[in-house]
Design a protein around this motif. Structure first.
Motif, PDB file in Angstrom:
ATOM      1  N   ILE A   7       0.836  -1.205   0.000  1.00  0.00           N
ATOM      2  CA  ILE A   7       0.000   0.000   0.000  1.00  0.00           C
ATOM      3  C   ILE A   7       0.868   1.252   0.000  1.00  0.00           C
ATOM      4  CG2 ILE A   7      -1.663   1.362   1.355  1.00  0.00           C
ATOM      5  CD1 ILE A   7      -2.745  -1.426   2.277  1.00  0.00           C
ATOM      6  N   SER A   8       1.957   1.221   0.777  1.00  0.00           N
ATOM      7  CA  SER A   8       2.820   2.402   0.831  1.00  0.00           C
ATOM      8  C   SER A   8       3.490   2.651  -0.527  1.00  0.00           C
ATOM      9  CB  SER A   8       3.825   2.243   1.975  1.00  0.00           C
ATOM     10  OG  SER A   8       5.124   2.240   1.537  1.00  0.00           O
ATOM     11  N   LEU A   9       3.891   1.577  -1.219  1.00  0.00           N
ATOM     12  CA  LEU A   9       4.490   1.733  -2.558  1.00  0.00           C
ATOM     13  C   LEU A   9       3.459   2.216  -3.572  1.00  0.00           C
ATOM     14  CD1 LEU A   9       6.680  -1.526  -2.666  1.00  0.00           C
ATOM     15  CD2 LEU A   9       7.501   0.822  -2.343  1.00  0.00           C
ATOM     16  N   ARG A  10       2.243   1.691  -3.457  1.00  0.00           N
ATOM     17  CA  ARG A  10       1.158   2.119  -4.358  1.00  0.00           C
ATOM     18  C   ARG A  10       0.800   3.585  -4.110  1.00  0.00           C
ATOM     19  NH1 ARG A  10      -0.409   0.752  -8.803  1.00  0.00           N
ATOM     20  NH2 ARG A  10      -2.627   0.966  -8.399  1.00  0.00           N
ATOM     21  N   ALA A  11       0.777   3.971  -2.832  1.00  0.00           N
ATOM     22  CA  ALA A  11       0.441   5.353  -2.473  1.00  0.00           C
ATOM     23  C   ALA A  11       1.497   6.333  -2.996  1.00  0.00           C
ATOM     24  CB  ALA A  11       0.299   5.490  -0.958  1.00  0.00           C
ATOM     25  N   GLU A  12       2.743   5.832  -3.141  1.00  0.00           N
ATOM     26  CA  GLU A  12       3.826   6.663  -3.707  1.00  0.00           C
ATOM     27  C   GLU A  12       3.718   6.756  -5.230  1.00  0.00           C
ATOM     28  OE1 GLU A  12       7.512   4.884  -2.471  1.00  0.00           O
ATOM     29  OE2 GLU A  12       7.004   5.122  -0.343  1.00  0.00           O
ATOM     30  N   GLY A  13       2.771   5.999  -5.799  1.00  0.00           N
ATOM     31  CA  GLY A  13       2.566   6.061  -7.243  1.00  0.00           C
ATOM     32  C   GLY A  13       3.227   4.935  -8.021  1.00  0.00           C
ATOM     33  N   MET A  14       3.753   3.933  -7.313  1.00  0.00           N
ATOM     34  CA  MET A  14       4.441   2.837  -8.001  1.00  0.00           C
ATOM     35  C   MET A  14       3.442   1.910  -8.693  1.00  0.00           C
ATOM     36  SD  MET A  14       7.445   0.388  -6.461  1.00  0.00           S
ATOM     37  CE  MET A  14       8.498   1.777  -6.020  1.00  0.00           C
ATOM     38  N   SER A  15       3.775   1.491  -9.906  1.00  0.00           N
ATOM     39  CA  SER A  15       2.883   0.603 -10.665  1.00  0.00           C
ATOM     40  C   SER A  15       2.983  -0.824 -10.127  1.00  0.00           C
ATOM     41  CB  SER A  15       3.279   0.600 -12.143  1.00  0.00           C
ATOM     42  OG  SER A  15       4.519  -0.075 -12.311  1.00  0.00           O
ATOM     43  N   TRP A  16       1.966  -1.618 -10.439  1.00  0.00           N
ATOM     44  CA  TRP A  16       1.978  -3.030 -10.033  1.00  0.00           C
ATOM     45  C   TRP A  16       3.155  -3.757 -10.659  1.00  0.00           C
ATOM     46  CZ3 TRP A  16      -0.359  -4.417  -5.911  1.00  0.00           C
ATOM     47  CH2 TRP A  16      -1.563  -3.796  -5.522  1.00  0.00           C
ATOM     48  N   GLU A  17       3.451  -3.421 -11.914  1.00  0.00           N
ATOM     49  CA  GLU A  17       4.572  -4.070 -12.618  1.00  0.00           C
ATOM     50  C   GLU A  17       5.902  -3.786 -11.921  1.00  0.00           C
ATOM     51  OE1 GLU A  17       5.039  -6.362 -15.024  1.00  0.00           O
ATOM     52  OE2 GLU A  17       2.886  -6.588 -14.734  1.00  0.00           O
ATOM     53  N   LYS A  18       6.066  -2.535 -11.485  1.00  0.00           N
ATOM     54  CA  LYS A  18       7.309  -2.133 -10.806  1.00  0.00           C
ATOM     55  C   LYS A  18       7.441  -2.869  -9.471  1.00  0.00           C
ATOM     56  CE  LYS A  18      10.948   0.436  -9.830  1.00  0.00           C
ATOM     57  NZ  LYS A  18      12.254   0.003 -10.350  1.00  0.00           N
ATOM     58  N   ILE A  19       6.337  -2.983  -8.718  1.00  0.00           N
ATOM     59  CA  ILE A  19       6.375  -3.695  -7.423  1.00  0.00           C
ATOM     60  C   ILE A  19       6.707  -5.173  -7.660  1.00  0.00           C
ATOM     61  CG2 ILE A  19       5.082  -4.353  -5.342  1.00  0.00           C
ATOM     62  CD1 ILE A  19       3.371  -1.786  -5.790  1.00  0.00           C
ATOM     63  N   LYS A  20       6.097  -5.738  -8.696  1.00  0.00           N
ATOM     64  CA  LYS A  20       6.367  -7.139  -9.040  1.00  0.00           C
ATOM     65  C   LYS A  20       7.848  -7.342  -9.366  1.00  0.00           C
ATOM     66  CE  LYS A  20       4.823 -10.801 -12.142  1.00  0.00           C
ATOM     67  NZ  LYS A  20       4.062 -11.154 -13.335  1.00  0.00           N
ATOM     68  N   SER A  21       8.394  -6.421 -10.143  1.00  0.00           N
ATOM     69  CA  SER A  21       9.801  -6.493 -10.528  1.00  0.00           C
ATOM     70  C   SER A  21      10.722  -6.321  -9.311  1.00  0.00           C
ATOM     71  CB  SER A  21      10.063  -5.414 -11.572  1.00  0.00           C
ATOM     72  OG  SER A  21      11.419  -5.171 -11.700  1.00  0.00           O
ATOM     73  N   LEU A  22      10.390  -5.376  -8.430  1.00  0.00           N
ATOM     74  CA  LEU A  22      11.162  -5.172  -7.196  1.00  0.00           C
ATOM     75  C   LEU A  22      11.171  -6.446  -6.360  1.00  0.00           C
ATOM     76  CD1 LEU A  22      10.253  -1.716  -5.558  1.00  0.00           C
ATOM     77  CD2 LEU A  22      12.508  -2.490  -6.286  1.00  0.00           C
ATOM     78  N   ASN A  23      10.003  -7.081  -6.267  1.00  0.00           N
ATOM     79  CA  ASN A  23       9.869  -8.305  -5.491  1.00  0.00           C
ATOM     80  C   ASN A  23      10.754  -9.411  -6.082  1.00  0.00           C
ATOM     81  OD1 ASN A  23       8.666 -10.122  -3.551  1.00  0.00           O
ATOM     82  ND2 ASN A  23       7.462 -10.949  -5.228  1.00  0.00           N
ATOM     83  N   GLU A  24      10.749  -9.513  -7.403  1.00  0.00           N
ATOM     84  CA  GLU A  24      11.531 -10.560  -8.071  1.00  0.00           C
ATOM     85  C   GLU A  24      13.034 -10.319  -7.941  1.00  0.00           C
ATOM     86  OE1 GLU A  24       9.941 -10.358 -12.009  1.00  0.00           O
ATOM     87  OE2 GLU A  24       8.161 -11.559 -11.496  1.00  0.00           O
ATOM     88  N   ASN A  25      13.435  -9.048  -8.013  1.00  0.00           N
ATOM     89  CA  ASN A  25      14.874  -8.731  -8.046  1.00  0.00           C
ATOM     90  C   ASN A  25      15.486  -8.377  -6.698  1.00  0.00           C
ATOM     91  OD1 ASN A  25      15.018  -9.022 -10.923  1.00  0.00           O
ATOM     92  ND2 ASN A  25      13.922  -7.083 -11.079  1.00  0.00           N
ATOM     93  N   GLU A  26      14.649  -7.869  -5.771  1.00  0.00           N
ATOM     94  CA  GLU A  26      15.211  -7.408  -4.491  1.00  0.00           C
ATOM     95  C   GLU A  26      14.588  -8.089  -3.277  1.00  0.00           C
ATOM     96  OE1 GLU A  26      15.389  -3.110  -4.230  1.00  0.00           O
ATOM     97  OE2 GLU A  26      15.705  -2.962  -6.392  1.00  0.00           O
ATOM     98  N   ASN A  27      13.669  -9.018  -3.516  1.00  0.00           N
ATOM     99  CA  ASN A  27      13.033  -9.761  -2.418  1.00  0.00           C
ATOM    100  C   ASN A  27      12.529  -8.823  -1.320  1.00  0.00           C
ATOM    101  OD1 ASN A  27      12.100 -11.942  -0.930  1.00  0.00           O
ATOM    102  ND2 ASN A  27      14.089 -12.470  -0.087  1.00  0.00           N
ATOM    103  N   ILE A  28      11.697  -7.859  -1.708  1.00  0.00           N
ATOM    104  CA  ILE A  28      11.255  -6.806  -0.778  1.00  0.00           C
ATOM    105  C   ILE A  28      10.461  -7.330   0.421  1.00  0.00           C
ATOM    106  CG2 ILE A  28      11.307  -4.868  -2.395  1.00  0.00           C
ATOM    107  CD1 ILE A  28       8.267  -5.305  -2.865  1.00  0.00           C
ATOM    108  N   PHE A  29       9.951  -8.568   0.336  1.00  0.00           N
ATOM    109  CA  PHE A  29       9.198  -9.128   1.464  1.00  0.00           C
ATOM    110  C   PHE A  29      10.054 -10.044   2.347  1.00  0.00           C
ATOM    111  CE2 PHE A  29       5.702  -8.851  -1.883  1.00  0.00           C
ATOM    112  CZ  PHE A  29       5.266  -7.606  -1.441  1.00  0.00           C
ATOM    113  N   GLY A  30      11.333 -10.197   1.970  1.00  0.00           N
ATOM    114  CA  GLY A  30      12.218 -11.064   2.756  1.00  0.00           C
ATOM    115  C   GLY A  30      11.759 -12.514   2.759  1.00  0.00           C
TER     116      GLY A  30
END
Length: 200
Positions: free
Chosen positions: A24-47
């Motif tokens: 929600i915080s990333l979405r509220a900053e204006g980040m697209s779903w695709e960008k969040i998906k990519s961040l998750n795949e490349n940086e493991n943002i959820f640990g």
């Protein structure tokens, strides 16, 4: 949402509140779903422990977030922690028809009659009824039902709706933030609102 279609997918799901809040915080900053998906795949943002689990978390959490109108981001940000957890609960209910039915038909009913206890036998009766009503549910094994019970009790506990007692759980009637309550009424979520507040 078609509340007649039940899935046992939640055997693999958790409450994932911190992940929900992060999305929600990333979405509220204006980040697209695709960008969040990519961040998750490349940086493991959820640990997550594995890439498979990371994908599962993203898919489930994003689907829960998408089940509510984007206008809830600001309301969520202004709520206290308890109400934010209720938002995560409402999103899980909106996404998972079976979980929504459990909170509405079982937890809500208990709150209405003034019973503050949720037992495993209550849950078993609920699942047995669903198996009689629903062709998909009728195929579930005993092991699947046990896993669903564990998953749903864990989610209710993490949302602050029940305690962690072993057999009989105590139900705590939630008190959502008035702004959250109004937002839910305005956005067609009276079913979920009645479920979490225990009203007819």
């Amino acid at each position: 949402m078609d509340r007649s279609k039940y899935s046992a997918g939640a055997v693999k799901h958790c409450f994932w509140f911190m992940e929900f809040r992060k999305v929600i915080s990333l979405r509220a900053e204006g980040m697209s779903w695709e960008k969040i998906k990519s961040l998750n795949e490349n940086e493991n943002i959820f640990g997550a422990p594995t890439s498979l689990r990371a994908t599962q978390i993203f898919n489930t959490v994003s689907a829960r977030v998408k089940s509510l109108d984007d206008s809830f981001y600001d309301v969520f940000a202004g709520c206290d922690l308890a109400s934010q957890k209720l938002f995560a609960l409402v999103a899980a209910m909106a996404y998972d028809a079976l979980f929504g039915a459990l909170v509405f038909e079982l937890v809500r009913e208990k709150m209405i009659i003034g019973s503050n206890e949720l037992s495993d036998s209550d849950l078993r009766i609920f699942f047995k009824n669903k198996q009689e009503q629903d062709e998909n549910a009728s195929k579930w094994t005993e092991a699947t039902i046990k896993k669903l019970m564990v998953s749903y009790k864990s989610m209710l506990y993490e949302a602050g709706v029940i305690n962690k007692a072993k057999d009989v759980r105590e139900i705590y009637k939630p008190l959502p933030d008035p702004v959250m309550e109004r937002w839910m009424q305005d956005n067609g979520l009276t079913y979920e609102l009645k479920a979490i507040t225990g009203v007819r």
